[in-house]
Write a protein that holds these residues in place. Structure first.
Motif, PDB file in Angstrom:
ATOM      1  N   LYS A  88       0.805  -1.224   0.000  1.00 39.45           N
ATOM      2  CA  LYS A  88       0.000   0.000   0.000  1.00 39.45           C
ATOM      3  C   LYS A  88       0.840   1.278   0.000  1.00 39.45           C
ATOM      4  N   ASN A  89       1.908   1.319   0.806  1.00 40.23           N
ATOM      5  CA  ASN A  89       2.666   2.569   0.886  1.00 40.23           C
ATOM      6  C   ASN A  89       3.391   2.867  -0.423  1.00 40.23           C
ATOM      7  N   ARG A  90       4.019   1.857  -1.001  1.00 46.11           N
ATOM      8  CA  ARG A  90       4.720   2.091  -2.267  1.00 46.11           C
ATOM      9  C   ARG A  90       3.725   2.339  -3.405  1.00 46.11           C
ATOM     10  N   LEU A  91       2.548   1.713  -3.316  1.00 46.17           N
ATOM     11  CA  LEU A  91       1.476   1.980  -4.269  1.00 46.17           C
ATOM     12  C   LEU A  91       1.058   3.446  -4.170  1.00 46.17           C
ATOM     13  N   ALA A  92       0.904   3.927  -2.936  1.00 50.27           N
ATOM     14  CA  ALA A  92       0.495   5.314  -2.707  1.00 50.27           C
ATOM     15  C   ALA A  92       1.530   6.298  -3.239  1.00 50.27           C
ATOM     16  N   LEU A  93       2.811   6.047  -2.926  1.00 52.00           N
ATOM     17  CA  LEU A  93       3.877   6.950  -3.372  1.00 52.00           C
ATOM     18  C   LEU A  93       4.002   6.964  -4.893  1.00 52.00           C
ATOM     19  N   THR A  94       3.821   5.801  -5.503  1.00 47.28           N
ATOM     20  CA  THR A  94       3.890   5.730  -6.967  1.00 47.28           C
ATOM     21  C   THR A  94       2.708   6.457  -7.595  1.00 47.28           C
ATOM     22  N   ALA A  95       1.531   6.329  -6.971  1.00 47.83           N
ATOM     23  CA  ALA A  95       0.352   7.057  -7.456  1.00 47.83           C
ATOM     24  C   ALA A  95       0.602   8.564  -7.410  1.00 47.83           C
ATOM     25  N   ILE A  96       1.257   9.029  -6.349  1.00 48.69           N
ATOM     26  CA  ILE A  96       1.569  10.459  -6.218  1.00 48.69           C
ATOM     27  C   ILE A  96       2.531  10.903  -7.316  1.00 48.69           C
ATOM     28  N   ASN A  97       3.515  10.061  -7.619  1.00 43.94           N
ATOM     29  CA  ASN A  97       4.438  10.378  -8.712  1.00 43.94           C
ATOM     30  C   ASN A  97       3.704  10.460 -10.050  1.00 43.94           C
ATOM     31  N   ILE A  98       2.762   9.551 -10.261  1.00 41.48           N
ATOM     32  CA  ILE A  98       1.953   9.589 -11.490  1.00 41.48           C
ATOM     33  C   ILE A  98       1.109  10.861 -11.499  1.00 41.48           C
ATOM     34  N   GLY A  99       0.542  11.209 -10.338  1.00 42.36           N
ATOM     35  CA  GLY A  99      -0.228  12.450 -10.236  1.00 42.36           C
ATOM     36  C   GLY A  99       0.598  13.657 -10.607  1.00 42.36           C
ATOM     37  N   ASN A 100       1.852  13.703 -10.124  1.00 41.32           N
ATOM     38  CA  ASN A 100       2.737  14.824 -10.468  1.00 41.32           C
ATOM     39  C   ASN A 100       3.058  14.857 -11.954  1.00 41.32           C
ATOM     40  N   SER A 101       3.204  13.681 -12.556  1.00 39.68           N
ATOM     41  CA  SER A 101       3.507  13.650 -13.996  1.00 39.68           C
ATOM     42  C   SER A 101       2.324  14.163 -14.811  1.00 39.68           C
ATOM     43  N   PHE A 102       1.112  13.857 -14.379  1.00 35.69           N
ATOM     44  CA  PHE A 102      -0.074  14.391 -15.065  1.00 35.69           C
ATOM     45  C   PHE A 102      -0.209  15.900 -14.818  1.00 35.69           C
ATOM     46  N   LEU A 103       0.116  16.330 -13.604  1.00 32.94           N
ATOM     47  CA  LEU A 103       0.079  17.757 -13.285  1.00 32.94           C
ATOM     48  C   LEU A 103       1.033  18.537 -14.186  1.00 32.94           C
ATOM     49  N   LEU A 119      -3.696   9.353  -1.528  1.00 37.29           N
ATOM     50  CA  LEU A 119      -4.228   9.712  -0.208  1.00 37.29           C
ATOM     51  C   LEU A 119      -4.959   8.527   0.420  1.00 37.29           C
ATOM     52  N   LYS A 120      -5.733   7.830  -0.389  1.00 40.15           N
ATOM     53  CA  LYS A 120      -6.496   6.678   0.112  1.00 40.15           C
ATOM     54  C   LYS A 120      -5.575   5.550   0.576  1.00 40.15           C
ATOM     55  N   GLU A 121      -4.546   5.269  -0.230  1.00 37.56           N
ATOM     56  CA  GLU A 121      -3.660   4.138   0.069  1.00 37.56           C
ATOM     57  C   GLU A 121      -2.594   4.483   1.105  1.00 37.56           C
ATOM     58  N   ALA A 122      -2.469   5.762   1.444  1.00 38.23           N
ATOM     59  CA  ALA A 122      -1.433   6.181   2.403  1.00 38.23           C
ATOM     60  C   ALA A 122      -1.644   5.591   3.785  1.00 38.23           C
ATOM     61  N   GLY A 123      -2.902   5.309   4.120  1.00 39.10           N
ATOM     62  CA  GLY A 123      -3.197   4.760   5.441  1.00 39.10           C
ATOM     63  C   GLY A 123      -2.772   5.720   6.542  1.00 39.10           C
ATOM     64  N   GLU A 124      -1.979   5.234   7.484  1.00 38.01           N
ATOM     65  CA  GLU A 124      -1.530   6.055   8.609  1.00 38.01           C
ATOM     66  C   GLU A 124      -0.180   6.721   8.357  1.00 38.01           C
ATOM     67  N   ASN A 125       0.360   6.563   7.149  1.00 30.44           N
ATOM     68  CA  ASN A 125       1.666   7.155   6.842  1.00 30.44           C
ATOM     69  C   ASN A 125       1.492   8.653   6.603  1.00 30.44           C
ATOM     70  N   VAL A 126       1.888   9.458   7.587  1.00 28.76           N
ATOM     71  CA  VAL A 126       1.598  10.892   7.524  1.00 28.76           C
ATOM     72  C   VAL A 126       2.400  11.593   6.422  1.00 28.76           C
ATOM     73  N   ARG A 127       3.606  11.138   6.157  1.00 33.03           N
ATOM     74  CA  ARG A 127       4.404  11.765   5.100  1.00 33.03           C
ATOM     75  C   ARG A 127       3.740  11.571   3.741  1.00 33.03           C
ATOM     76  N   THR A 128       3.252  10.362   3.487  1.00 34.91           N
ATOM     77  CA  THR A 128       2.580  10.078   2.217  1.00 34.91           C
ATOM     78  C   THR A 128       1.270  10.863   2.117  1.00 34.91           C
ATOM     79  N   GLN A 129       0.538  10.959   3.235  1.00 34.45           N
ATOM     80  CA  GLN A 129      -0.679  11.778   3.260  1.00 34.45           C
ATOM     81  C   GLN A 129      -0.360  13.223   2.866  1.00 34.45           C
ATOM     82  N   MET A 130       0.705  13.748   3.458  1.00 31.09           N
ATOM     83  CA  MET A 130       1.099  15.139   3.215  1.00 31.09           C
ATOM     84  C   MET A 130       1.427  15.364   1.737  1.00 31.09           C
ATOM     85  N   LEU A 131       2.159  14.423   1.129  1.00 29.26           N
ATOM     86  CA  LEU A 131       2.536  14.560  -0.284  1.00 29.26           C
ATOM     87  C   LEU A 131       1.298  14.564  -1.188  1.00 29.26           C
TER      88      LEU A 131
END
Length: 220
Positions: A88-103, A119-131
C-alpha cells in the motif's frame, strides 16, 4: 561476484545499484541499460518487487531528463506491480508520482485521480498523506479553485508539523506563495515565501532553496 554465483536476485540488485550510481554520475545511457537489464531479469523470474523498484529508478532518471511520457509509463507499470503485491505505501507513493507527472502536462483530472489514490492508500503514513494533499493543492491552484487549494495546503501543512525537517513545509509554502500571488496578494505571498527561505540552511536541498528564491523573484 553476483553474476558468477548464479543468484539472480543478487544480480538484479547489483545491476540496479550500478544503474543508480551511473545515473548520479551522469552516465545516463549506460545507467538505463542496467535498469533495462534489471527489469527484464526480474520479470523473467517473477520478482515483482525488484521489477517495480527497477522501474521506479528508471522513471526517476527519465523525470530528470524531462521525458515525461516515458517516465509516467514506467511509474504506471510499477504501480500495477505494487497493486499485485498489495504494497500500500509504495502503491500510494507511486500514485503520487503519477499524479505529479499528469500535473506537469496539465492533465488535471488524471492528476486529481492519482493524488486521491495516493491519499487513500497512504493509510496512517503521515508523510505520504502530506505529499498527496500537497499535490491536490497544486492541482487546484492551477485550476484557480483557490478555496479548495488553500484547504488542501492547510491540511498538508498541519500534517507536516508531525514530520522532522522543514523541506515538507517549505514545498507547501511554495504552493501557497504562488496561490496568494495569483490572488493578487503579493505581500502575503512574499511573507510565506520569505518565511521558508529564512528556515532553509546548508543542509537542505539546494534546489529547493533556489526554487523559493525564483518564486520570490516573480513576486517582487
Amino acid at each position: 561476484l553476483a553474476s558468477s554465483n548464479g543468484n539472480n536476485t543478487e544480480k538484479i540488485k547489483a545491476m540496479l545499484n550500478l544503474g543508480m550510481i551511473l545515473d548520479l554520475e551522469g552516465n545516463i545511457k549506460l545507467a538505463r541499460n542496467y535498469f533495462d537489464d534489471a527489469i527484464e531479469l526480474a520479470s523473467n523470474i517473477n520478482d515483482y518487487d525488484l521489477e517495480a523498484t527497477s522501474l521506479l529508478e528508471y522513471a526517476v532518471s527519465l523525470t530528470y531528463t524531462d521525458e515525461k511520457i516515458k517516465s509516467r509509463e514506467k511509474y504506471q507499470k510499477a504501480f500495477n506491480l505494487f497493486k499485485i503485491l498489495k504494497n500500500k505505501n509504495r502503491l500510494a507513493l507511486t500514485a503520487i508520482n503519477i499524479g505529479n507527472s499528469f500535473l506537469n502536462i496539465s492533465n488535471f483530472n488524471s492528476a486529481i485521480e492519482y493524488f486521491n489514490i495516493g491519499l487513500k492508500e497512504a493509510g496512517e503514513n503521515v508523510r505520504t498523506q502530506m505529499l498527496a494533499l500537497r499535490g491536490l493543492g497544486d492541482v487546484y491552484t492551477n485550476l484557480s479553485n483557490y478555496t479548495k487549494a488553500i484547504d488542501y495546503y492547510e491540511q498538508a501543512k498541519e500534517i507536516s508539523k508531525l514530520l522532522k525537517g522543514i523541506s515538507a513545509t517549505a514545498k507547501i509554502n511554495i504552493g501557497l506563495g504562488i496561490l496568494y500571488y495569483n490572488l493578487e496578494m503579493p505581500q502575503k505571498s512574499l511573507n510565506v515565501l520569505k518565511h521558508s527561505e529564512a528556515q532553509l540552511n546548508e543542509s537542505v536541498n539546494p534546489y529547493l532553496k533556489l526554487e523559493i528564491e525564483q518564486k520570490i523573484g516573480i513576486v517582487l
